[in-house]
Design a protein around this motif. Structure first.
Motif, PDB file in Angstrom:
ATOM      1  N   MET A 136       0.813  -1.215   0.000  1.00  0.00           N
ATOM      2  CA  MET A 136       0.000   0.000   0.000  1.00  0.00           C
ATOM      3  C   MET A 136       0.847   1.267   0.000  1.00  0.00           C
ATOM      4  N   VAL A 137       2.080   1.167   0.464  1.00  0.00           N
ATOM      5  CA  VAL A 137       3.010   2.286   0.322  1.00  0.00           C
ATOM      6  C   VAL A 137       3.277   2.534  -1.163  1.00  0.00           C
ATOM      7  N   ILE A 138       3.476   1.456  -1.906  1.00  0.00           N
ATOM      8  CA  ILE A 138       3.714   1.578  -3.351  1.00  0.00           C
ATOM      9  C   ILE A 138       2.461   2.123  -4.044  1.00  0.00           C
ATOM     10  N   GLN A 139       1.275   1.681  -3.595  1.00  0.00           N
ATOM     11  CA  GLN A 139       0.040   2.211  -4.188  1.00  0.00           C
ATOM     12  C   GLN A 139      -0.049   3.719  -3.994  1.00  0.00           C
ATOM     13  N   LEU A 140       0.299   4.199  -2.814  1.00  0.00           N
ATOM     14  CA  LEU A 140       0.235   5.638  -2.538  1.00  0.00           C
ATOM     15  C   LEU A 140       1.113   6.418  -3.517  1.00  0.00           C
ATOM     16  N   LEU A 141       2.300   5.892  -3.814  1.00  0.00           N
ATOM     17  CA  LEU A 141       3.191   6.553  -4.778  1.00  0.00           C
ATOM     18  C   LEU A 141       2.588   6.543  -6.176  1.00  0.00           C
ATOM     19  N   PHE A 142       1.953   5.429  -6.546  1.00  0.00           N
ATOM     20  CA  PHE A 142       1.275   5.335  -7.846  1.00  0.00           C
ATOM     21  C   PHE A 142       0.189   6.394  -7.965  1.00  0.00           C
ATOM     22  N   VAL A 143      -0.619   6.542  -6.933  1.00  0.00           N
ATOM     23  CA  VAL A 143      -1.726   7.501  -6.965  1.00  0.00           C
ATOM     24  C   VAL A 143      -1.195   8.934  -7.088  1.00  0.00           C
ATOM     25  N   ILE A 144      -0.173   9.259  -6.304  1.00  0.00           N
ATOM     26  CA  ILE A 144       0.353  10.624  -6.291  1.00  0.00           C
ATOM     27  C   ILE A 144       0.974  11.003  -7.631  1.00  0.00           C
ATOM     28  N   PHE A 145       1.733  10.089  -8.219  1.00  0.00           N
ATOM     29  CA  PHE A 145       2.541  10.451  -9.389  1.00  0.00           C
ATOM     30  C   PHE A 145       1.964  10.026 -10.742  1.00  0.00           C
ATOM     31  N   LEU A 146       1.058   9.060 -10.777  1.00  0.00           N
ATOM     32  CA  LEU A 146       0.607   8.546 -12.071  1.00  0.00           C
ATOM     33  C   LEU A 146      -0.897   8.662 -12.317  1.00  0.00           C
ATOM     34  N   MET A 147      -1.697   8.672 -11.283  1.00  0.00           N
ATOM     35  CA  MET A 147      -3.147   8.608 -11.473  1.00  0.00           C
ATOM     36  C   MET A 147      -3.731   9.987 -11.786  1.00  0.00           C
ATOM     37  N   PRO A 148      -4.431  10.120 -12.917  1.00  0.00           N
ATOM     38  CA  PRO A 148      -5.062  11.398 -13.250  1.00  0.00           C
ATOM     39  C   PRO A 148      -6.409  11.550 -12.544  1.00  0.00           C
ATOM     40  N   GLU A 149      -6.925  12.766 -12.495  1.00  0.00           N
ATOM     41  CA  GLU A 149      -8.253  13.015 -11.941  1.00  0.00           C
ATOM     42  C   GLU A 149      -9.272  13.029 -13.076  1.00  0.00           C
ATOM     43  N   THR A 150     -10.426  12.398 -12.860  1.00  0.00           N
ATOM     44  CA  THR A 150     -11.449  12.303 -13.914  1.00  0.00           C
ATOM     45  C   THR A 150     -12.787  12.902 -13.490  1.00  0.00           C
ATOM     46  N   LYS A 151     -12.899  13.452 -12.307  1.00  0.00           N
ATOM     47  CA  LYS A 151     -14.198  13.955 -11.831  1.00  0.00           C
ATOM     48  C   LYS A 151     -14.664  15.138 -12.682  1.00  0.00           C
ATOM     49  N   GLY A 152     -15.989  15.228 -12.872  1.00  0.00           N
ATOM     50  CA  GLY A 152     -16.586  16.369 -13.539  1.00  0.00           C
ATOM     51  C   GLY A 152     -16.295  16.491 -15.015  1.00  0.00           C
ATOM     52  N   ARG A 153     -15.873  15.399 -15.660  1.00  0.00           N
ATOM     53  CA  ARG A 153     -15.534  15.453 -17.087  1.00  0.00           C
ATOM     54  C   ARG A 153     -16.369  14.422 -17.843  1.00  0.00           C
ATOM     55  N   SER A 154     -16.748  14.740 -19.068  1.00  0.00           N
ATOM     56  CA  SER A 154     -17.513  13.790 -19.868  1.00  0.00           C
ATOM     57  C   SER A 154     -16.616  12.637 -20.287  1.00  0.00           C
ATOM     58  N   LEU A 155     -17.234  11.507 -20.611  1.00  0.00           N
ATOM     59  CA  LEU A 155     -16.461  10.352 -21.073  1.00  0.00           C
ATOM     60  C   LEU A 155     -15.668  10.688 -22.330  1.00  0.00           C
ATOM     61  N   GLU A 156     -16.266  11.486 -23.196  1.00  0.00           N
ATOM     62  CA  GLU A 156     -15.595  11.841 -24.447  1.00  0.00           C
ATOM     63  C   GLU A 156     -14.407  12.765 -24.194  1.00  0.00           C
ATOM     64  N   ASP A 157     -14.507  13.634 -23.186  1.00  0.00           N
ATOM     65  CA  ASP A 157     -13.401  14.523 -22.832  1.00  0.00           C
ATOM     66  C   ASP A 157     -12.250  13.725 -22.208  1.00  0.00           C
ATOM     67  N   ILE A 158     -12.602  12.761 -21.338  1.00  0.00           N
ATOM     68  CA  ILE A 158     -11.569  11.905 -20.738  1.00  0.00           C
ATOM     69  C   ILE A 158     -10.846  11.104 -21.817  1.00  0.00           C
ATOM     70  N   GLU A 159     -11.603  10.659 -22.812  1.00  0.00           N
ATOM     71  CA  GLU A 159     -11.001   9.887 -23.910  1.00  0.00           C
ATOM     72  C   GLU A 159      -9.901  10.676 -24.610  1.00  0.00           C
ATOM     73  N   LYS A 160     -10.111  11.973 -24.783  1.00  0.00           N
ATOM     74  CA  LYS A 160      -9.091  12.786 -25.465  1.00  0.00           C
ATOM     75  C   LYS A 160      -7.779  12.790 -24.695  1.00  0.00           C
ATOM     76  N   GLU A 161      -7.867  12.837 -23.344  1.00  0.00           N
ATOM     77  CA  GLU A 161      -6.631  12.809 -22.540  1.00  0.00           C
ATOM     78  C   GLU A 161      -5.990  11.428 -22.536  1.00  0.00           C
ATOM     79  N   MET A 162      -6.819  10.396 -22.437  1.00  0.00           N
ATOM     80  CA  MET A 162      -6.282   9.045 -22.334  1.00  0.00           C
ATOM     81  C   MET A 162      -5.623   8.583 -23.637  1.00  0.00           C
ATOM     82  N   VAL A 163      -6.255   8.890 -24.754  1.00  0.00           N
ATOM     83  CA  VAL A 163      -5.775   8.388 -26.045  1.00  0.00           C
ATOM     84  C   VAL A 163      -4.878   9.385 -26.727  1.00  0.00           C
ATOM     85  N   GLY A 164      -5.279  10.656 -26.717  1.00  0.00           N
ATOM     86  CA  GLY A 164      -4.494  11.694 -27.366  1.00  0.00           C
ATOM     87  C   GLY A 164      -4.435  11.495 -28.868  1.00  0.00           C
ATOM     88  N   GLU A 165      -3.497  12.097 -29.474  1.00  0.00           N
ATOM     89  CA  GLU A 165      -3.331  11.997 -30.927  1.00  0.00           C
ATOM     90  C   GLU A 165      -2.093  11.182 -31.237  1.00  0.00           C
TER      91      GLU A 165
END
Length: 443
Positions: free
Chosen positions: A413-442
């Motif tokens: 769980m120490v390793i999980q905390l580092l993963f969350v802080i440094f790698l996990m993006p925030e997705t709240k308040g965004r449409s699925l299509e908007d999140i897709e643009k960040e996840m996939v990009g060009e």
């Protein structure tokens, strides 16, 4: 919006069956072991983990029927599998028959963890998607609580047949779920992208959106993402490497917290902590209550604080509670001390990983590969759950004091905390299509 809430609740009932089916075995665990005289390896490999291997298969391949048949029809088959598993497990004539019917239930659990969050995410909007998808998790933990209460109430009513009643009672909600699904429409995104029925998709979107113009704009965005990504896109391709990595790591850490180990072996763990047999069954009810109450807290915060913030809070709670449970077992602390920090662990899970996992994985994959992406994340979750449960019986037999395994989980769980802080993006308040643009990009 009340309509969407009602649909979400009905579909989330598959989460109730998921939770009930997952932990009802905890009450039948010891009676079955005594009845059929199974060894630790056999008991872990077949009796306890066979359902989880069914879950792995159901999760890994659950995206295919969801895309081919539709979300709604797949959910109906899931309900039927739960019903067959409950009846078959209750009537099982030997350990292999019991394992087979538990495997069938596992298929339903795995497919449910793919299809239900996918469906709910596709009928909700950016403002309420977190809470509505989290209804699945709420119903899951409610099912866990009801299973613990059911096991406690049924203990002693039928002598050697207690465990059969424990396993069979699930048939009632399973049958109700398959009947109530008739009230739920198909996912508008599935209708638009897989069936090419834009008229029906638009009709459902009009019930979901606040205005007709909003429904029109949403349909345009859905069809636009199909043109950009391509209907026949392959999940395991370079463009999806980011959501694939995020889903894998989140699901892996979920199980390396030890949550399923504790839920599956709760009575034995509590006996090792100093509680008597009937006291340990009653204490599992306390675990279920804590899980439910703090899941409500997580649901209320997920669209306010966000997914990432809840994961940080949960990770810190994991680390501290697991370390203190390990200390308690190592030093032979009082049963109340151990139970307190086991409940703290459950609360940390309910606010963090429990509230976030199905929401986050359902959000980060594009429309055209969402079901298969959900299958990837869910499959990863269940592979690790099966491995941990497989070795759980052996670990319990070999190290009854239990402190080492809790220290192991705390370290991860120490390793999980580092993963969350440094790698996990925030997705709240965004449409699925908007999140897709960040996840996939060009590309």
């Amino acid at each position: 919006m009340n309509q969407v809430l009602r649909w979400s609740l009905l579909v989330a009932l598959s989460g109730f069956l998921f939770g009930f089916d997952t932990v009802v075995i905890s009450g039948a665990n010891e009676p079955i072991k005594e009845l059929w005289g199974t060894s630790g390896w056999f008991h872990g490999t077949f009796i306890m983990s066979m359902a989880l291997w069914g879950t792995v298969i159901g999760a890994l391949f659950g995206g295919r029927p969801s895309d081919a048949w539709g979300r709604k029809r797949t959910l109906w088959w899931i309900g039927l599998l739960f019903f067959i598993s409950a009846v078959g497990s209750a009537l099982a004539w030997g350990p292999y028959a019991f394992s087979f019917f538990r495997f069938i239930g596992g298929l339903a659990v795995g497919a449910s963890s793919v299809t239900a969050p996918t469906y709910i995410s596709e009928i909700s909007n950016a403002k309420n998607r977190g809470r509505f998808v989290a209804l699945y998790q709420f119903m899951l933990v409610f099912g866990i609580l009801v299973a613990y209460i059911s096991n406690y109430l049924l203990d002693g009513i039928g002598g050697d047949l207690d465990w059969r009643w424990m396993m069979g009672v699930e048939a009632i909600p399973a049958l109700a779920f398959t009947i109530w699904l008739r009230q739920v429409p198909e996912s508008p995104r599935w209708l638009a992208l897989f069936k090419q029925d834009t008229n029906e998709a638009k009709a459902i979107l009009c019930e979901i959106a606040d205005t007709k113009d909003e429904a029109d704009d949403l349909l345009i965005d859905i069809l636009k993402t199909e043109k950009q990504s391509g209907k026949g896109s392959v999940l395991f391709s370079k463009k999806y490497k980011k959501p694939l990595m995020l889903a894998f790591l989140l699901a892996m850490f979920n199980q390396l917290s030890g949550i399923n180990f504790i839920l599956y072996y709760a009575p034995e763990i509590l006996e090792n902590a100093g509680f008597g047999g009937s006291e340990s069954l009653l204490s599992t009810v306390a675990i279920g209550v804590a899980n439910l109450l703090f899941t409500i807290v997580g649901m209320s915060l997920i669209d306010l604080a966000g997914r990432k913030q809840l994961m940080i809070i949960g990770s810190i709670g994991y680390i501290l509670s697991l370390a203190l449970v390990s200390y308690g077992f190592y030093t032979g602390a009082s049963p109340l001390f151990n139970l307190t920090f086991i409940l703290t662990f459950i609360a940390s899970h309910a606010i963090g990983q429990g509230a976030v996992i199905w929401v986050f994985i359902a959000e980060i994959f594009p429309n055209n590969v969402r079901a298969n992406g959900q299958a990837w994340g869910s499959g990863t979750h269940w592979v690790f759950a099966a491995l941990i449960t497989l070795f759980g019986a052996v670990v319990n037999d070999a190290f009854p004091s239990g402190w080492g395994i809790f220290a192991f989980f705390s370290g991860f769980m120490v390793i999980q905390l580092l993963f969350v802080i440094f790698l996990m993006p925030e997705t709240k308040g965004r449409s699925l299509e908007d999140i897709e643009k960040e996840m996939v990009g060009e590309d």
